[in-house]
Design an enzyme around this catalytic site. Structure first.
Site, PDB file in Angstrom:
ATOM      1  N   PHE A 128       8.994  -1.183   6.298  1.00 24.09           N
ATOM      2  CA  PHE A 128       8.687   0.249   6.206  1.00 24.09           C
ATOM      3  C   PHE A 128       7.718   0.613   7.319  1.00 24.09           C
ATOM      4  CE2 PHE A 128       6.309   3.997   4.916  1.00 24.09           C
ATOM      5  CZ  PHE A 128       7.350   4.869   4.658  1.00 24.09           C
ATOM      6  N   ASP A 215       2.523  -4.025  12.414  1.00 27.81           N
ATOM      7  CA  ASP A 215       2.229  -2.861  11.595  1.00 27.81           C
ATOM      8  C   ASP A 215       1.282  -3.314  10.487  1.00 27.81           C
ATOM      9  OD1 ASP A 215       2.165  -0.888   9.655  1.00 27.81           O
ATOM     10  OD2 ASP A 215       4.263  -0.318   9.904  1.00 27.81           O
ATOM     11  N   LYS A 244      -3.755   4.363   6.778  1.00 29.00           N
ATOM     12  CA  LYS A 244      -4.138   4.251   5.362  1.00 29.00           C
ATOM     13  C   LYS A 244      -5.644   4.089   5.110  1.00 29.00           C
ATOM     14  CE  LYS A 244       0.183   3.634   3.145  1.00 29.00           C
ATOM     15  NZ  LYS A 244       1.375   3.030   3.719  1.00 29.00           N
TER      16      LYS A 244
HETATM   17  C1  PLP Z   1       2.346   3.702   4.642  1.00 27.21           C
HETATM   18  C2  PLP Z   1       2.912   2.909   5.756  1.00 27.21           C
HETATM   19  C3  PLP Z   1       3.367   3.524   6.940  1.00 27.21           C
HETATM   20  C4  PLP Z   1       3.425   5.019   7.116  1.00 27.21           C
HETATM   21  O1  PLP Z   1       2.171   5.608   7.092  1.00 27.21           O
HETATM   22  P1  PLP Z   1       2.071   7.216   6.947  1.00 27.21           P
HETATM   23  O2  PLP Z   1       0.600   7.486   7.081  1.00 27.21           O
HETATM   24  O3  PLP Z   1       2.610   7.572   5.598  1.00 27.21           O
HETATM   25  O4  PLP Z   1       2.870   7.819   8.031  1.00 27.21           O
HETATM   26  C5  PLP Z   1       3.840   2.708   7.946  1.00 27.21           C
HETATM   27  N1  PLP Z   1       3.858   1.369   7.818  1.00 27.21           N
HETATM   28  C6  PLP Z   1       3.425   0.744   6.703  1.00 27.21           C
HETATM   29  C7  PLP Z   1       3.445  -0.742   6.634  1.00 27.21           C
HETATM   30  C8  PLP Z   1       2.947   1.489   5.623  1.00 27.21           C
HETATM   31  O5  PLP Z   1       2.553   0.872   4.512  1.00 27.21           O
END
Ligand code: PLP
Length: 400
Positions: A128, A215, A244
């Site tokens: 994700f 990420d 986050k």
């Molecule tokens: C939440 C998340 C995102 C996206 O972040 P947003 O602030 O909602 O755009 C991307 N990568 C990972 C691993 C995430 O947990």
């Protein structure tokens, strides 16, 4: 209940009014233990006084000036982040998806500078990376992409935790310039790869001159027991994205780069009106200071272990539990049956949890959770799982 907000979420029927530490209160003054932290955002818990003080103080002085000027708090935050991560520099934005957009643009620029006109990035199944067009294209979930085609090109997908698949993809495609991967997959189901997975990816990237892009939007900021999850492996990626928990609820994202990736962007290559604005950066500085001062990062692993072993003990005779796994306070409890209903059942009992990939209960409690709260979490959740698996007609009994 209707509202004029676009129905992009199937929202639970609750509205929170205030919070403090691990606790939230709804508009009927019912109290909840938040074991999700707004999905890994409020790592310091709700209404943390240090964050509150920092944003109050900054808002009295200056909220915004634009990135066409120097911003002192932004430079301070970049110093602290590069110090703590070992990376060289930072691009600031407002969300995780935006941080990954910056990473994707870095990879493409890197490719073009090496004479590759159609650069491709290796991404993973069940990953994700966000909801913008490029990041949903990078995401390994067909549900998130459906209806939004054509997808952005230039992503090559392989299974997670499968080094041979990466090597095979590289052999087949001379246009690969980068690998984008989560150190642990969050939305994908708390998938924890082999302990040397990132080391192997680092080696492959060195060998083939690819950018290693992590990420860390969910794994970062101490969640796994190190400031960044890659620090468990003693490596340095070329690119690393954060969001986050970086602002503990104040929106901020960051794309960190090192070595050759740190010199790719030049003036005019990328930008953001709000990215790295004084308010958001003051919050993030307070978060970093508090993580250090209160020694919170070192507490994530023992706390995660306490939660998992407590649950394992209470549920030891429950044969519907496939696995209870964690790294730090990133916790997955995998059942043998869809269990999304548990979210509403827990809510009724004053506990906030999440279920991802239908069968995996996901816990992302704040790092400040204490022993009493951990005990309450274990007792409430074990009771809910026991009741659910005993009464749920969908559950197929292993013994049968
Ligand atoms: C939440 C998340 C995102 C996206 O972040 P947003 O602030 O909602 O755009 C991307 N990568 C990972 C691993 C995430 O947990």
């Amino acid at each position: 209940m209707t509202s004029n907000v676009m129905p992009t979420y199937s929202r639970l029927p609750v509205t929170f009014d205030r919070g403090e530490g691990v606790w939230l209160w709804d508009d009927n003054n019912k109290q909840y233990l938040d074991a999700l932290s707004g999905i890994a955002v409020c790592g310091l818990g709700h209404s943390h006084p240090a964050v509150h003080r920092a944003i109050c103080k900054q808002s009295e002085k200056l909220l915004h000036t634009s990135n066409i000027y120097r911003i002192a708090v932004q430079e301070q935050l970049a110093d602290r982040l590069t110090e703590k991560s070992g990376m060289d520099n930072v691009f600031f934005c407002n969300s995780g998806a935006e941080a990954n957009e910056a990473a994707i643009k870095l990879a493409r620029k890197y490719g073009h500078e090496r004479g590759i006109d159609v650069p491709a990035i290796i991404v993973m199944d069940f990953s994700f990376h966000g909801r913008t067009l490029a990041t949903l294209s990078a995401t390994g979930n067909a549900k998130i992409q459906k209806g939004f085609e054509p997808l952005v090109e230039g992503f090559i997908r392989v299974p997670y935790n499968d080094i041979a698949a990466i090597t095979a993809a590289i052999e087949q495609n001379p246009n690969i310039v980068a690998i984008l991967v989560e150190p642990i997959q969050g939305e994908g189901g708390i998938n924890i790869p082999a302990s040397d997975y990132l080391n192997q990816i680092r080696n492959i990237c060195d060998q083939h001159e690819l950018l290693m892009m992590l990420d860390e939007i969910q794994t970062g900021m101490g969640r796994t027991g190190k400031f960044l999850a890659f620090q468990h492996n003693g490596i340095l990626p070329d690119v690393c994205t954060l969001a986050k928990a970086l602002g503990n609820g104040v929106p901020i994202g960051a794309c960190l780069a090192s070595g050759k990736a740190a010199t790719l962007f030049t003036a005019g290559n990328h930008g953001s009106t709000f990215g790295g604005n004084p308010l958001a950066c003051s919050a993030a500085l307070a978060v970093l200071e508090t993580l250090d001062k209160d020694n919170l990062i070192a507490s994530a692993e023992p706390k995660g272990l306490a939660i998992c072993s407590g649950l394992a003990e209470l549920l030891q005779d429950n044969n519907h539990i496939i696995e209870i796994r964690h790294k730090g306070l990133m916790i997955g409890i995998e059942l043998d049956t869809p269990c999304t209903e548990l979210v509403a059942l827990a809510l009724a009992k004053g506990l906030l949890i999440n279920v991802t990939q239908e069968k995996i209960i996901r816990l992302l409690p704040p790092l400040i959770i204490d022993d009493m709260q951990i005990k309450q979490l274990i007792d409430t959740l074990a009771m809910l799982i026991a009741q659910f698996t005993a009464h749920n007609p969908h559950v197929s009994d292993h013994a049968a």
